[in-house]
Design a protein around this motif. Structure first.
Motif, short mmCIF file in Angstrom:
data_model
loop_
_atom_site.label_atom_id
_atom_site.label_comp_id
_atom_site.label_asym_id
_atom_site.label_seq_id
_atom_site.Cartn_x
_atom_site.Cartn_y
_atom_site.Cartn_z
N ARG A 42 24.03 -25.06 20.60
CA ARG A 42 24.79 -23.84 20.89
C ARG A 42 24.97 -23.63 22.39
N SER A 43 23.94 -23.96 23.18
CA SER A 43 24.04 -23.81 24.63
C SER A 43 25.14 -24.71 25.20
N ALA A 44 25.30 -25.90 24.61
CA ALA A 44 26.33 -26.82 25.09
C ALA A 44 27.73 -26.39 24.65
N VAL A 45 27.83 -25.67 23.53
CA VAL A 45 29.13 -25.25 23.01
C VAL A 45 29.61 -23.97 23.69
N THR A 46 28.69 -23.10 24.07
CA THR A 46 29.05 -21.77 24.56
C THR A 46 30.07 -21.77 25.70
N PRO A 47 29.94 -22.63 26.75
CA PRO A 47 30.94 -22.57 27.82
C PRO A 47 32.37 -22.82 27.35
N ARG A 48 32.55 -23.50 26.23
CA ARG A 48 33.89 -23.82 25.77
C ARG A 48 34.56 -22.67 25.02
N VAL A 49 33.80 -21.65 24.64
CA VAL A 49 34.39 -20.51 23.93
C VAL A 49 34.31 -19.24 24.77
N MET A 50 34.12 -19.38 26.07
CA MET A 50 34.02 -18.23 26.96
C MET A 50 35.39 -17.59 27.12
N PRO A 51 35.54 -16.30 26.79
CA PRO A 51 36.83 -15.63 27.01
C PRO A 51 37.17 -15.59 28.50
N PRO A 52 38.45 -15.52 28.84
CA PRO A 52 38.83 -15.57 30.26
C PRO A 52 38.47 -14.33 31.04
N THR A 53 38.19 -13.21 30.36
CA THR A 53 37.94 -11.95 31.07
C THR A 53 36.47 -11.64 31.27
N ILE A 54 35.55 -12.45 30.74
CA ILE A 54 34.12 -12.21 30.95
C ILE A 54 33.46 -13.53 31.31
N ASP A 55 32.23 -13.45 31.80
CA ASP A 55 31.55 -14.64 32.29
C ASP A 55 30.45 -15.05 31.32
N LEU A 56 29.79 -16.15 31.66
CA LEU A 56 28.76 -16.70 30.78
C LEU A 56 27.54 -15.80 30.66
N VAL A 57 27.26 -15.01 31.68
CA VAL A 57 26.13 -14.09 31.60
C VAL A 57 26.34 -13.10 30.46
N ARG A 58 27.52 -12.49 30.42
CA ARG A 58 27.80 -11.53 29.35
C ARG A 58 27.95 -12.23 28.00
N TRP B 213 38.46 -27.00 19.82
CA TRP B 213 38.41 -27.36 21.24
C TRP B 213 36.99 -27.40 21.80
N VAL B 214 35.98 -26.98 21.03
CA VAL B 214 34.60 -27.11 21.52
C VAL B 214 34.17 -28.57 21.55
#
Length: 535
Positions: A215-231, A289-290
């Motif tokens: 899941r940690s490796a997949v998360t950056p690929r589904v990050m919405p453009p208006t928020i960051d990885l912290v949120r 796309w992940v």
């Protein structure tokens, strides 16, 4: 900075003034997020053929019908609230919503397994009836991480496709293990044969932690453009805690009580089977796309470039040109990783040690429940407060915040060791849980800010594996040390002091361990045969 700027008006527009042109995404794996389907799911009007408000006015309203209507209304409102939270900030378009549901399922499976095996595995070891049981429990606790750390991280760097299938397989294999446990359950004694129990429990832990790393490796690929990885990570954690741990664990406990009382069957394991099957199906609904890994550069914890005094490096530093291309982690990331490992060791210790202390003192059931409830409540409140705070902090200097968090956790561990009181242990648990959430958010911010996009997914997988090992080290101390509070906290304080020293030294640009400290630039250049060599 990783978080929103102070003026958020241009970043989070909603309502009728929302722009209609596609939103350019900072995530190269996502397609442009347009509004072509924004209103596809908005059906404000009544469906064709539905009955009006007064259609049933002539019908007699009974108490049962009124209660059913009220329950249906409350359920609809609850679903709408959860759906809005899960799809906020474009999460439904980016694929974050699709990832949220498997994460909740994973939390729920862990909670249900804890309910199912509480008496037969955990408290059997905690009672200290035999060294063999303690050794087996320690093996089950440590082995998953020992397997994951050297295998899963590098495997993620080589997998080009099939990460959704890997997430689904982690659920399917747990379904099979749960069915094996159900078929071997002895209702007369309420337990399982040892040759079935321990291997299945070990497998459950391995696949659960494997899901976390994947899941940690997949998360950056589904990050919405208006928020960051912290949120993004804070949101996933909160959903997992509330929807998975609290709601899922509560349902599993209720089903376990009913099935054990009426049918002499392990009800919580039936919940595990249901949730794992749902989790496998939901994992395959994550966007395709992940699995796009073209152009990725694996991250590495070590650094082989030329070092300088206290972070001073020449402007044109030659890059090593042999071997596979790798992206070393920068100084801020390494500092954050050491600080998080220090705090995670304390988290693992507090997860196991209080239960062993409660069982070893031969106190009444209510006294034991009070001890565990105090520690558990402190951990839950601290975790929720930490994630809530981390999502709203402006992490301008994340490495410094991690150092301060590690200092606070170490100081409170020393206080608990000196006093040896339950109150001090509860306060230490509260601060540790909150600090862990904040420090993890700082690590996420450093990974996002200091690494190129093609290396973030690999770095997240690697860092998660290291944090899992730190948790295990603290948990092992909680299992092995003598069950007196001052003794246990003295042992864990010794480990925390060493971790804190390495964290502070890394922050200052040096290292106690060659190659794994902060004696490297903040933004390290790639290493390897494919890396460009500076003139």
């Amino acid at each position: 900075m990783a978080n929103y700027p102070s003026d958020e008006g241009d970043y989070r527009r909603s309502g009728p003034n929302r722009r209609s042109d596609p939103i350019p995404s900072a995530n190269r794996y996502l397609p442009p997020l347009g509004d072509e389907d924004t209103h596809a799911g908005d059906r404000s009007g009544p469906p064709p053929g539905s009955r009006g408000v007064g259609a049933g006015a002539g019908e007699r309203i009974t108490v049962t019908r009124a209660a059913a209507m009220r329950s249906r209304e409350m359920g609809s409102r609850m679903y709408s609230m959860v759906h809005r939270a899960a799809t906020a900030d474009g999460a439904d378009k980016s694929g974050l919503t699709a990832l949220t549901w498997p994460v909740m399922a994973n939390f729920a499976v862990d909670s249900a397994m804890a309910v199912a095996l509480a008496n037969t595995l955990f408290f059997a070891a905690a009672s200290g009836e035999s060294k063999g049981k303690v050794a087996l429990y320690l093996l089950i606790t440590i082995a998953p991480f020992a397997v994951i750390a050297p295998l899963i991280g590098p495997a993620l760097d080589r997998v080009q496709h099939g990460r959704r299938a890997a997430l689904a397989m982690s659920f399917i294999l747990r379904t099979a293990l749960a069915l094996v446990l159900i078929m071997n359950y002895d209702g007369a004694v309420g337990s399982y044969p040892s040759w079935v129990l321990y291997p299945c429990a070990l497998g459950m832990m391995v696949f659960s932690k494997s899901f976390s790393v994947l899941r940690s490796a997949v998360t950056p690929r589904v990050m919405p453009p208006t928020i960051d990885l912290v949120r993004v990570n804070s949101r996933l954690t909160v959903f997992g805690l509330i929807g998975g741990t609290i709601v899922g664990g509560g349902i599993a406990a209720g089903v376990e009580y009913v099935f054990t009382t009426l049918f002499h069957l392990p009800g919580a394991l039936f919940v595990v089977v249901f949730v794992t099957l749902a989790g496998a199906s939901l994992s395959m609904r994550i966007p395709r796309w992940v699995e796009v890994t073209e152009g990725e550069v694996p991250a590495t914890l070590t650094y082989h470039g030329r070092s300088g005094p206290l972070g001073r490096w020449p402007d044109h530093e030659p890059v090593r040109s042999t071997g596979t291309r790798r992206q070393p982690l920068g100084r801020n990331i390494i500092t954050s990783l050491w600080g998080n490992c220090t705090i995670k060791a304390m988290v693992g210790f507090l997860f196991l040690y209080p239960a062993f202390v409660a069982k070893a003192h031969q106190a009444s059931g209510w006294v034991q429940l009070g001890m565990l409830g105090t520690i558990g409540a402190a951990a839950g409140i601290g975790n929720f407060a930490g994630n809530f705070t981390a999502a709203r902090l402006k992490l301008g200097r994340p490495a410094l915040l991690v150092v301060r968090s590690a200092v606070a956790v170490t100081a409170l561990a020393v206080v608990a060791a000196v006093t040896g009181s339950l109150i001090a242990a509860a306060v230490a648990t509260l601060i540790t849980s909150g600090s862990s959430a904040i420090a993890k958010a700082c690590l996420d911010a450093s990974l996002q800010d200091d690494l190129p996009e093609e290396s973030r997914a690999s770095a997240f997988g690697r860092s998660e594996s290291v944090l899992q090992l730190a948790w295990v080290l603290g948990g092992a101390i909680g299992v092995l040390v003598y069950t007196e509070l001052w003794v246990g906290f003295t042992a864990i304080s010794s480990l925390l002091i060493l971790g804190l020293a390495q964290t502070i030294v890394s922050y200052r640009g040096d290292s106690l361990i060659p190659g794994f400290g902060g004696n490297r630039p903040v933004l390290a250049e790639p290493e390897g045969a494919s890396a460009m060599t500076n003139p």
